[in-house]
Write an enzyme that holds these catalytic residues in place. Structure first.
Site, PDB file in Angstrom:
ATOM      1  N   SER A  77      -2.056  65.598  14.695  1.00 30.49           N
ATOM      2  CA  SER A  77      -3.384  65.532  14.139  1.00 30.49           C
ATOM      3  C   SER A  77      -3.941  64.383  13.376  1.00 30.49           C
ATOM      4  CB  SER A  77      -3.695  66.950  13.561  1.00 30.49           C
ATOM      5  OG  SER A  77      -2.748  67.162  12.647  1.00 30.49           O
TER       6      SER A  77
ATOM      7  N   ASN B  67     -10.855  65.112  11.814  1.00 30.36           N
ATOM      8  CA  ASN B  67     -10.405  65.206  10.512  1.00 30.36           C
ATOM      9  C   ASN B  67     -10.620  64.269   9.510  1.00 30.36           C
ATOM     10  OD1 ASN B  67      -9.386  67.816  11.524  1.00 30.36           O
ATOM     11  ND2 ASN B  67      -7.350  67.089  12.086  1.00 30.36           N
TER      12      ASN B  67
ATOM     13  N   GLU C 159      -9.170  65.317  21.554  1.00 31.18           N
ATOM     14  CA  GLU C 159      -9.401  63.544  21.138  1.00 31.18           C
ATOM     15  C   GLU C 159      -8.104  62.928  21.973  1.00 31.18           C
ATOM     16  OE1 GLU C 159      -9.051  64.207  16.603  1.00 31.18           O
ATOM     17  OE2 GLU C 159     -10.882  63.696  16.538  1.00 31.18           O
TER      18      GLU C 159
ATOM     19  N   HIS D 249      -4.816  65.138  20.962  1.00 28.49           N
ATOM     20  CA  HIS D 249      -5.077  65.901  19.873  1.00 28.49           C
ATOM     21  C   HIS D 249      -5.909  67.188  20.419  1.00 28.49           C
ATOM     22  CE1 HIS D 249      -6.783  66.730  15.593  1.00 28.49           C
ATOM     23  NE2 HIS D 249      -5.830  67.479  15.793  1.00 28.49           N
TER      24      HIS D 249
END
Ligand code: T1G
Length: 696
Positions: A405, A476, A438, A426
């Site tokens: 991540s 993130n 992702e 991801h």
């Protein structure tokens, strides 16, 4: 006669065939063709009319691309009424998905036949609208108010069997829509069947519409359209048909002018656009017939579950036979959920768990797979060790993917002999539920490997977004910024509970602190510790959150986080220690707390999100602003009716947003540094949507 509606005579039956690929959308030419076709059938002595769609589907609705433009006559309600008013018997033959205006056209015909796999629905609420072409007036007359409200407010699709049981369609028949339609029309003529105008049916019995309206508004969490749908159905009970249609149209046009309609249509088209990348045009993905998953924890088991449900055999590698067996149990548990939801039957469950899944603790079992995803511990050393083994055992051309991540995929790739075959995939937990993927493209990733990442995403039913390599990729990385903005507001006087409430009122399903409790406060704790050595001394970093975790409060999994879960899993009861820790920290820092209004909380939170989104686009980590929007709609619970953070910013106004950021910078010019792209767009008088159009 426009060519989008073909016309021919078969005996006494005039056949109107829609030929407007890809979904026979009811654009202006199609509407005109239907009106002309009905008139021609009446003029040349036909006794019945058959309407059906060529290609994949009956009309799938109004042409959404026309929304926002001045509507051109004939308007869809008039087309529906012209069809119904015909003295001829009008039959519609349905296949594919007769949605929105398509269902409204069908309801205005006198008889409806469908192939077994046909589906119908009124999904306008998913576009921030309600049916605007008599659907809310005809449907309740056919099936009653409760069922009509359910269909109008949910936007869900119904299968042919349900539609037959409800009386929406008259018959189901195997065969091509044209053939079954002609046979049915002929049968009706021979039986001298009467015209059956739905609008002439009696008005349905009313219900407590105010109660239904309030309940629907609450359930929509700020979305207006479903509640407006209740009012439109109410008009079918209380007004003569023509007045009810006028009332429906007024409500429809009101919604057409809302930001919510803009946001949801942006979401509709962006969800399709996001996987269309110029760089992938004409690039064939590599073969994708089986995959390997390394690590059978929550993430790995979720990824394996998604792949199995998509028909891909999976080799699941764990460290020991016991861990491999535990991984299999986790996957079986996930698949039992699919059985409960009716997505697969028990036989399919057995096939997937006993045949398609191969639990193993021997990497040699990966020798034939086309792609491997590792979902092991988030530690670069562990990742490199895994990739070293994969490099040795996987066949040439096999794709080696990391589910990391935030770790540097370039560095992982460099640890193998085949960096061109390495990519980041991801997934978001739970991986068999969350739609976002992702696709993290490293410097040396081959273009057909990227194409294969998107192909895998498509097979798994994901919304795949291309991301470049940076800490946190798109979602993130942006998350860390707006969470910091929230932390700063807490240091300055807001409470986590004010912030959670403000964001729920904004339309998020949960506020950031409740989300933190759900995913585990130790994740953020470890991220802060990891970033600490690289932190700029000017950055304001709170300590209360670390103390909360160090006291053992990690959220739901420990029964206490920002909220107290001893009474159950809902984030409603604050943990009293949290404010004690916050007040102590404020005192330590000599901060006199100030009050933050809900509006101020949202503006700051969103300003941080959009500003970092602009950086991410400006640096090419995300290709377009719509990519950031899709990440937040499908991975972070952003309210769909706002279109995503970048669409929201366009509608608020980028100049206003930049002004907010500059005013915040007066107190903290380190955290609040305007993104260069945001400043550039404001200077040029352009929007994020302009960038999306440039990239199309
Ligand atoms: N208008 C314009 N374009 C549409 C469209 C539509 N209604 N539906 C799909 N497309 C485009 C889509 O953008 C894509 O384009 C291509 O067709 C294939 O779509 C008055 C006001 C029908 C189930 O909400 O749910 O009627 O990317 O990739 O997976 O009351 O499309 O190729 O350039 O989704 O096979 C109500 C929306 C409208 C249906 C097919 N109808 N569409 O799914 O293909 S409002 C809808 C869908 C209305 C009236 C009201 C799906 C589909 P491109 P796709 P698919």
């Amino acid at each position: 006669m426009t060519d989008v509606i073909g016309y021919e005579r078969i005996g006494d039956i005039a056949v109107l065939a829609a030929q407007n690929p890809p979904v026979n959308a009811l654009g202006h030419a199609v509407r005109q063709g239907l009106v002309d076709g009905i008139a021609r059938a009446e003029a040349d002595g036909a006794k019945a009319v058959l309407i059906y769609g060529e290609g994949t589907t009956f009309f799938a609705g109004a042409d959404i691309r026309e929304f926002g433009q001045t509507p051109k006559e004939p308007h869809l309600p008039d087309v529906c009424n012209a069809i119904e008013a015909s003295p001829l018997i009008v039959v519609s033959a349905l296949h594919g998905t007769a949605l929105g205006g398509g269902m409204e056209i069908a309801l205005s015909t006198h008889y409806r036949i469908a192939v077994p796999k046909a589906r119908m629905g009124l999904p306008e609420v998913n576009l921030g609208l309600i049916p605007g072409a008599t659907g809310t007036q005809r449907l309740p007359r056919l099936i009653g108010v409760e069922k009509a409200i359910d269909i109008v407010t949910s936007g869900r699709q119904l299968g042919a069997k349900d539609l037959l049981d409800m009386g929406v369609i008259d018959r189901i028949a195997d065969g091509a829509p044209r053939e079954i339609g002609l046979a049915y029309a002929q049968e009706l003529l021979e039986a001298n069947a009467p015209r059956r105008a739905v609008s002439e049916m009696p008005a349905p019995a009313p219900i407590d519409f105010d109660a239904a309206y309030e309940a629907t508004l609450k359930k929509g969490r700020g979305l207006l359209a479903p509640a407006y749908g209740v009012r439109a159905v109410q008009a079918a009970c209380e007004l003569p048909f023509a007045e009810g249609v006028a009332r429906e149209r007024a409500l429809f046009r009101e919604l057409m002018e809302t930001d919510q309609r803009q946001g949801m249509i942006h979401a509709f088209f962006s969800e399709r656009q996001v996987s269309k990348l110029p760089e992938l045009k004409g690039v064939d993905p590599r073969p994708l017939n089986s995959i390997g998953v390394i690590g059978g924890g929550t993430m790995g088991a979720g990824i394996a579950t998604a792949a199995l449900l998509a028909g891909l055999p999976v080799v699941m590698i764990e460290m020991t036979p016991e861990a491999a067996a535990a991984a299999k149990d986790r996957i079986a548990g996930n698949l039992q959920g699919a059985v409960k939801r009716g997505r697969i039957d028990q036989a399919k469950f057995e096939t997937l768990t006993e045949k398609a899944l191969t639990p193993s603790n021997d990497y040699a079992d990966l020798k034939d797979v086309d792609l491997v995803v590792e979902a092991v511990f988030e530690d670069m050393g562990v990742k490199k060790e895994v990739f070293g083994k994969l490099d040795a055992v996987c066949k040439p051309g096999a794709i080696l993917a990391s589910n990391t991540s935030y770790l540097d995929v370039d560095e992982i790739a460099a640890s193998t002999s085949r960096p061109a075959d390495v990519i980041g995939l991801h997934f978001f937990s739970p991986a068999h539920v969350m739609k976002l993927l992702e696709v993290v493209v490293a410097d040396k990733t081959a273009i057909d490997v990227t194409a294969t990442g998107f192909e895998l995403g498509k097979r798994l039913g994901k919304v795949s977004v291309r991301a470049g390599v940076c800490d946190g990729f798109i979602g993130n990385r942006i998350l860390s910024k707006y969470r910091t903005a929230a932390d700063h507001m807490i240091l300055d006087g807001a409470s986590p509970y004010d912030i959670d409430k403000a964001l729920v009122d904004f339309g998020f399903a949960m506020g950031p602190f409740a989300v933190g409790d759900l995913s585990g406060l130790d994740i953020g704790y470890m991220t802060r510790k990891r970033l600490a050595p690289h932190r700029d001394p000017r950055e304001r970093v709170s300590t209360y959150a670390d103390k909360l975790v160090e006291d053992g409060h990690k959220g739901q999994k420990t029964g206490m986080g920002y909220y107290d879960y001893s009474a159950g899993n809902r984030a409603t009861v604050p943990n009293p220690q949290v404010m004690e820790l916050i007040e102590a920290e404020r005192a330590e820092r000599g901060i006199t707390p100030k009050t933050f209004s809900e509006d101020e909380i949202v503006r700051r939170y969103m300003a941080a999100m959009v500003n970092e989104g602009a950086r991410v686009v400006g640096e090419g980590i995300a290709k377009r602003p719509l990519d950031v929007d899709m990440v937040f709609l499908f991975g972070y619970g952003f309210p769909r009716y706002r279109g995503g953070p970048m669409k929201w910013a366009d509608m608020v106004g980028l100049a206003e947003l930049l002004a907010d950021i500059k005013s915040y910078a007066k107190d903290d010019d380190f955290f609040w540094q305007p993104a260069p792209l945001l400043e550039q767009l404001v200077a040029e008088g352009r929007t994020f949507d302009d960038l999306n159009k440039d990239a199309a």
